[in-house]
Design an enzyme around this catalytic site. Structure first.
Site, PDB file in Angstrom:
ATOM      1  CB  THR A   1      16.980   6.318   2.415  1.00 60.24           C
ATOM      2  OG1 THR A   1      16.568   4.973   2.244  1.00 60.24           O
ATOM      3  CG2 THR A   1      18.323   6.530   1.782  1.00 60.24           C
TER       4      THR A   1
ATOM      5  CG  ASP B   1      12.123   0.566   6.090  1.00 63.16           C
ATOM      6  OD1 ASP B   1      13.250   0.545   5.573  1.00 63.16           O
ATOM      7  OD2 ASP B   1      11.061   0.377   5.443  1.00 63.16           O
ATOM      8  CB  SER B   2       8.228   4.297   4.943  1.00 64.97           C
ATOM      9  OG  SER B   2       8.425   3.719   3.685  1.00 64.97           O
ATOM     10  CB  SER B   3       8.387  -1.576   5.191  1.00 61.65           C
ATOM     11  OG  SER B   3       9.197  -1.276   4.104  1.00 61.65           O
TER      12      SER B   3
ATOM     13  CB  THR C   1      10.772   6.522  -1.249  1.00 66.79           C
ATOM     14  OG1 THR C   1      11.649   5.395  -1.177  1.00 66.79           O
ATOM     15  CG2 THR C   1      11.590   7.793  -1.261  1.00 66.79           C
ATOM     16  CG  ASP C   2      10.172   1.284   0.498  1.00 68.61           C
ATOM     17  OD1 ASP C   2      10.666   1.756  -0.538  1.00 68.61           O
ATOM     18  OD2 ASP C   2      10.739   0.420   1.198  1.00 68.61           O
TER      19      ASP C   2
ATOM     20  CD  GLN D   1      -4.736  -5.246 -13.116  1.00 67.72           C
ATOM     21  OE1 GLN D   1      -3.903  -5.479 -13.993  1.00 67.72           O
ATOM     22  NE2 GLN D   1      -5.503  -6.168 -12.592  1.00 67.72           N
ATOM     23  CB  CYS D   2      -3.746   1.720 -16.521  1.00 68.02           C
ATOM     24  SG  CYS D   2      -4.247   0.484 -17.683  1.00 68.02           S
TER      25      CYS D   2
HETATM   26  N1  ASP Z   1      12.903   1.299   2.836  1.00 68.97           N
HETATM   27  C1  ASP Z   1      13.051   2.723   2.938  1.00 68.97           C
HETATM   28  C2  ASP Z   1      11.769   3.298   3.515  1.00 68.97           C
HETATM   29  O1  ASP Z   1      10.795   3.411   2.810  1.00 68.97           O
HETATM   30  C3  ASP Z   1      13.372   3.334   1.619  1.00 68.97           C
HETATM   31  C4  ASP Z   1      13.500   4.842   1.697  1.00 68.97           C
HETATM   32  O2  ASP Z   1      13.834   5.392   2.727  1.00 68.97           O
HETATM   33  O3  ASP Z   1      13.266   5.500   0.700  1.00 68.97           O
HETATM   34  O4  ASP Z   1      11.744   3.622   4.681  1.00 68.97           O
END
Ligand code: ASP
Length: 347
Positions: free
Chosen positions: A13, A56-58, A88-89, A275-276
């Site tokens: 993003t 995208d970080s996915s 961020t993902d 898991q916590c």
């Molecule tokens: N889906 C985005 C990513 O992780 C979200 C972000 O940029 O924060 O690439």
């Protein structure tokens, strides 16, 4: 003193700007100074490079981690610090993986991203980028203050392998549940110097090989043991991270015990994390944790799941097995785990 910083844009993003018509377009990182003029400062030289194409970080994976580690290694002597702009993902996974891959790091590698594109008026990207660059440039007695992989987000700097994405909404999206911030950005950036990591190895050594044949299984009440059986049926499986309850507890179930014992006996490395998000695995505390200990499951202490997974990939990738792997998983490689004094069993 003059500072030279390399910014590596991987995607996410943060890298979009508003066009004249009000839409969003990808930022041209070779022109980053035009979009973020505050980066033009005396004594500061910025070079910006970008993944081609940005992702995208996915879509992040081991090959991208290797690419980042190699970029840092090959330009290590040219720059005083590195800033990685990342979605961020999966940012916490990349920060954790890089911390293990970059052994003997003595320069700052600061990852950051944003919840809103850098080109929007209310963006958090501008502050995150500028503070990350300032932290990557910061010196004390002519030496970099930060000499590890860290994440700057929402006014705080965290150890990279302690981070976790906790919110898809908040500007404080990234947390470090088991370690206080390494620094807080207020009027000044205040470093918590007592907890900064220093690698005893003086020379940077990139350990690229990561083992991908691992799995992760969170436990839940009512879960069929069939799922664990199916995972363990994978003959090539090298390691499994179990996300257990509370301080490392699992159901007292003879089938589960037999499956885990067999896996351990055939050389699958089993690691227990909680898991916590806050707290640690204490294998001695409850009877429901003893079964896992007796099956040879390695207690993951207060490691995040992200750190446990990437550390396991790293240790297996380095060819460790048996007691060497157990001991390395339990020891503190890059500040990812807190050493606990043994606790008395309470039940
Ligand atoms: N889906 C985005 C990513 O992780 C979200 C972000 O940029 O924060 O690439």
């Amino acid at each position: 003193m003059d500072r030279n910083i390399l910014i590596i844009y991987t995607g996410g993003t943060i890298g979009s700007v508003q066009t004249a018509t009000g839409g969003l377009a990808p930022l041209d990182f070779s022109e980053i100074h035009r979009h973020v003029p505050e980066l033009v400062q005396d004594h500061l030289t910025i070079e910006a490079v970008s993944f081609e194409p940005p992702i995208d970080s996915s879509n992040m994976g081991m090959a991208h981690w290797v690419e980042l580690a190699r970029m840092i290694h090959s330009r290590y002597d040219e720059f005083d610090g590195f800033v990685i702009l990342h979605g961020t993902d999966t940012l916490a996974y990349t920060a954790s993986a890089l911390s293990f891959m970059l052994e003997g790091l003595h320069k700052p590698v600061i990852l950051t991203g944003s919840q809103l594109p850098i080109g929007l008026p209310r963006t958090d990207g501008r502050e995150n980028l500028l503070s990350a660059v300032e932290i990557a440039s910061a010196l004390r007695l002519d030496a970099p203050i930060v000499q590890e992989v860290a994440v700057y987000f929402g006014s705080s700097l965290y150890r990279g392998n302690r981070t976790h994405k906790a919110s898809a909404e908040s500007m404080q999206a990234i947390i470090s549940p088991n370690l206080p911030p390494l620094a807080e950005a207020g009027v000044d950036i205040q470093f918590n110097e007592g907890i900064l990591f220093r690698d005893p190895l003086m020379r940077l050594n990139v350990q690229e090989t990561m083992e991908s044949r691992i799995a992760w299984l969170p436990l839940f009440p009512g879960q069929s043991t069939e799922i664990l059986k199916r995972i363990l049926d994978w003959n090539d499986l090298k390691g499994l991270v179990l996300s257990t309850y509370g301080s490392g507890n699992a159901p007292t179930n003879t089938e589960l015990k037999a499956l885990l014992s067999d896996a351990n006996n055939r050389g699958v490395s089993l690691v227990n994390v909680s898991q916590c998000s806050h707290g640690a695995v204490h294998p001695e505390r409850y009877a429901t944790a003893h079964m896992l200990r007796d099956c040879g499951v390695i207690p993951g202490g207060d490691m995040t799941t992200e750190a446990a997974l990437t550390k396991l990939m790293h240790c297996l990738g380095q060819g460790l097995e048996g007691d060497d792997l157990r001991n390395t998983m339990r020891s503190n490689l890059r500040g990812e785990i807190t050493k606990f004094s043994p606790v008395a069993p309470v039940r």
